[in-house]
Design a protein around this motif. Structure first.
Motif, PDB file in Angstrom:
ATOM      1  N   UNK A 133      20.152 -24.127 -33.403  1.00 43.55           N
ATOM      2  CA  UNK A 133      18.810 -23.601 -33.148  1.00 43.55           C
ATOM      3  C   UNK A 133      18.705 -22.085 -33.326  1.00 43.55           C
ATOM      4  N   UNK A 134      19.706 -21.329 -32.872  1.00 46.06           N
ATOM      5  CA  UNK A 134      19.636 -19.866 -33.040  1.00 46.06           C
ATOM      6  C   UNK A 134      19.652 -19.482 -34.511  1.00 46.06           C
ATOM      7  N   UNK A 135      20.507 -20.145 -35.272  1.00 48.12           N
ATOM      8  CA  UNK A 135      20.583 -19.844 -36.712  1.00 48.12           C
ATOM      9  C   UNK A 135      19.272 -20.232 -37.396  1.00 48.12           C
ATOM     10  N   UNK A 136      18.698 -21.373 -37.011  1.00 49.30           N
ATOM     11  CA  UNK A 136      17.434 -21.815 -37.613  1.00 49.30           C
ATOM     12  C   UNK A 136      16.347 -20.776 -37.362  1.00 49.30           C
ATOM     13  N   UNK A 137      16.227 -20.299 -36.119  1.00 49.92           N
ATOM     14  CA  UNK A 137      15.206 -19.301 -35.797  1.00 49.92           C
ATOM     15  C   UNK A 137      15.436 -17.995 -36.543  1.00 49.92           C
ATOM     16  N   UNK A 138      16.683 -17.571 -36.606  1.00 49.96           N
ATOM     17  CA  UNK A 138      17.001 -16.322 -37.299  1.00 49.96           C
ATOM     18  C   UNK A 138      16.650 -16.422 -38.784  1.00 49.96           C
ATOM     19  N   UNK A 139      17.005 -17.530 -39.394  1.00 51.78           N
ATOM     20  CA  UNK A 139      16.728 -17.732 -40.815  1.00 51.78           C
ATOM     21  C   UNK A 139      15.218 -17.852 -41.042  1.00 51.78           C
ATOM     22  N   UNK A 140      14.553 -18.605 -40.194  1.00 49.71           N
ATOM     23  CA  UNK A 140      13.129 -18.856 -40.368  1.00 49.71           C
ATOM     24  C   UNK A 140      12.319 -17.568 -40.315  1.00 49.71           C
ATOM     25  N   UNK A 141      12.770 -16.581 -39.555  1.00 47.17           N
ATOM     26  CA  UNK A 141      12.044 -15.314 -39.394  1.00 47.17           C
ATOM     27  C   UNK A 141      12.251 -14.348 -40.550  1.00 47.17           C
ATOM     28  N   UNK A 142      13.141 -14.658 -41.459  1.00 50.66           N
ATOM     29  CA  UNK A 142      13.410 -13.758 -42.587  1.00 50.66           C
ATOM     30  C   UNK A 142      12.257 -13.831 -43.583  1.00 50.66           C
ATOM     31  N   UNK A 143      11.462 -12.788 -43.592  1.00 51.57           N
ATOM     32  CA  UNK A 143      10.263 -12.772 -44.433  1.00 51.57           C
ATOM     33  C   UNK A 143      10.582 -12.685 -45.918  1.00 51.57           C
ATOM     34  N   UNK A 144      11.731 -12.105 -46.253  1.00 50.30           N
ATOM     35  CA  UNK A 144      12.064 -11.912 -47.663  1.00 50.30           C
ATOM     36  C   UNK A 144      12.594 -13.179 -48.342  1.00 50.30           C
ATOM     37  N   UNK A 145      12.787 -14.249 -47.568  1.00 52.27           N
ATOM     38  CA  UNK A 145      13.311 -15.497 -48.135  1.00 52.27           C
ATOM     39  C   UNK A 145      12.171 -16.462 -48.457  1.00 52.27           C
ATOM     40  N   UNK A 146      12.324 -17.186 -49.562  1.00 55.89           N
ATOM     41  CA  UNK A 146      11.342 -18.226 -49.889  1.00 55.89           C
ATOM     42  C   UNK A 146      11.599 -19.445 -49.001  1.00 55.89           C
ATOM     43  N   UNK A 147      10.664 -20.361 -48.980  1.00 53.84           N
ATOM     44  CA  UNK A 147      10.819 -21.579 -48.182  1.00 53.84           C
ATOM     45  C   UNK A 147      12.047 -22.363 -48.626  1.00 53.84           C
ATOM     46  N   UNK A 148      12.252 -22.483 -49.924  1.00 54.81           N
ATOM     47  CA  UNK A 148      13.420 -23.208 -50.440  1.00 54.81           C
ATOM     48  C   UNK A 148      14.714 -22.523 -49.999  1.00 54.81           C
ATOM     49  N   UNK A 149      14.778 -21.196 -50.094  1.00 57.36           N
ATOM     50  CA  UNK A 149      15.969 -20.456 -49.655  1.00 57.36           C
ATOM     51  C   UNK A 149      16.227 -20.670 -48.169  1.00 57.36           C
ATOM     52  N   UNK A 150      15.164 -20.666 -47.373  1.00 59.89           N
ATOM     53  CA  UNK A 150      15.320 -20.899 -45.934  1.00 59.89           C
ATOM     54  C   UNK A 150      15.860 -22.297 -45.659  1.00 59.89           C
TER      55      UNK A 150
END
Length: 139
Positions: free
Chosen positions: A91-108
Motif C-alpha cells: 500500500x505505501x508503494x502504491x500511494x507513493x507511485x500513484x502520486x507521481x505526477x510525471x508518470x503516465x497511467x501505464x507507467x504507474x
C-alpha cells in the motif's frame, strides 16, 4: 552512512554476519548508547541502479535474508504475520507511485505491478527461510 571514527570505536563495527541491514543495526546500537543518528538531506549518494529484473531479485534475497536474521524474534516477521500480510498489495508503494505526477497511467500500473511482484517474491523467500527451505546467503 557517514560517522566519526570515535563513534566506530564506541559502537563497534558493522555486524559482518548479516547479509543486509548492517547499517540499520549499527544505527540502533549507536542510538541505544546515546549517539544520535541523523538524516543529512544535503548529502548525495550515487549508486548504480539495478538494470535487470534478475539483479532486483538478487537484491531482494539479500535484503530478505538480512531482515530475517536481524528481526528473527519480532512479531512482524513471524511466519503467521508473513502469511497474513506478506501477500497483500504494498500500500505505501502504491500511494507513493500513484502520486507521481510525471508518470503516465501505464507507467504507474507497471511500477505498481513490479512493486507487488517484488513484495511477493520477498515474502515467499522469507517464508522459505523461516521453514528451512531456503538458506541465507550473501548474493
Amino acid at each position: 552512512m557517514i560517522t566519526w571514527r570515535k563513534h566506530l570505536d564506541t559502537v563497534g563495527y558493522f555486524n559482518d554476519s548479516l547479509m543486509s541491514g548492517g547499517d540499520n543495526e549499527w544505527g540502533w546500537r549507536a542510538n541505544d548508547i546515546g549517539i544520535p543518528v541523523e538524516y543529512a538531506s544535503d548529502v548525495i549518494v550515487k549508486h548504480p541502479a539495478r538494470n535487470t529484473f534478475a539483479a532486483l531479485l538478487q537484491k531482494r534475497r539479500r535484503i530478505a535474508g538480512g531482515a530475517v536474521s536481524i528481526y528473527r524474534k519480532e512479531a512482524r516477521y513471524s511466519l503467521l504475520m508473513l502469511l497474513l500480510l506478506g501477500y497483500l498489495p504494498p500500500s505505501r508503494a502504491v500511494l507513493k507511485i500513484w502520486r507521481k505526477l510525471e508518470m503516465t497511467l501505464i507507467e504507474k500500473l507497471i511500477a505498481i505491478s513490479m512493486a507487488y511482484c517484488l513484495k511477493v517474491y520477498s515474502t515467499t523467500y522469507m517464508i522459505g527461510l523461516k521453514v528451512g527451505v531456503n538458506r541465507i546467503e550473501r548474493v
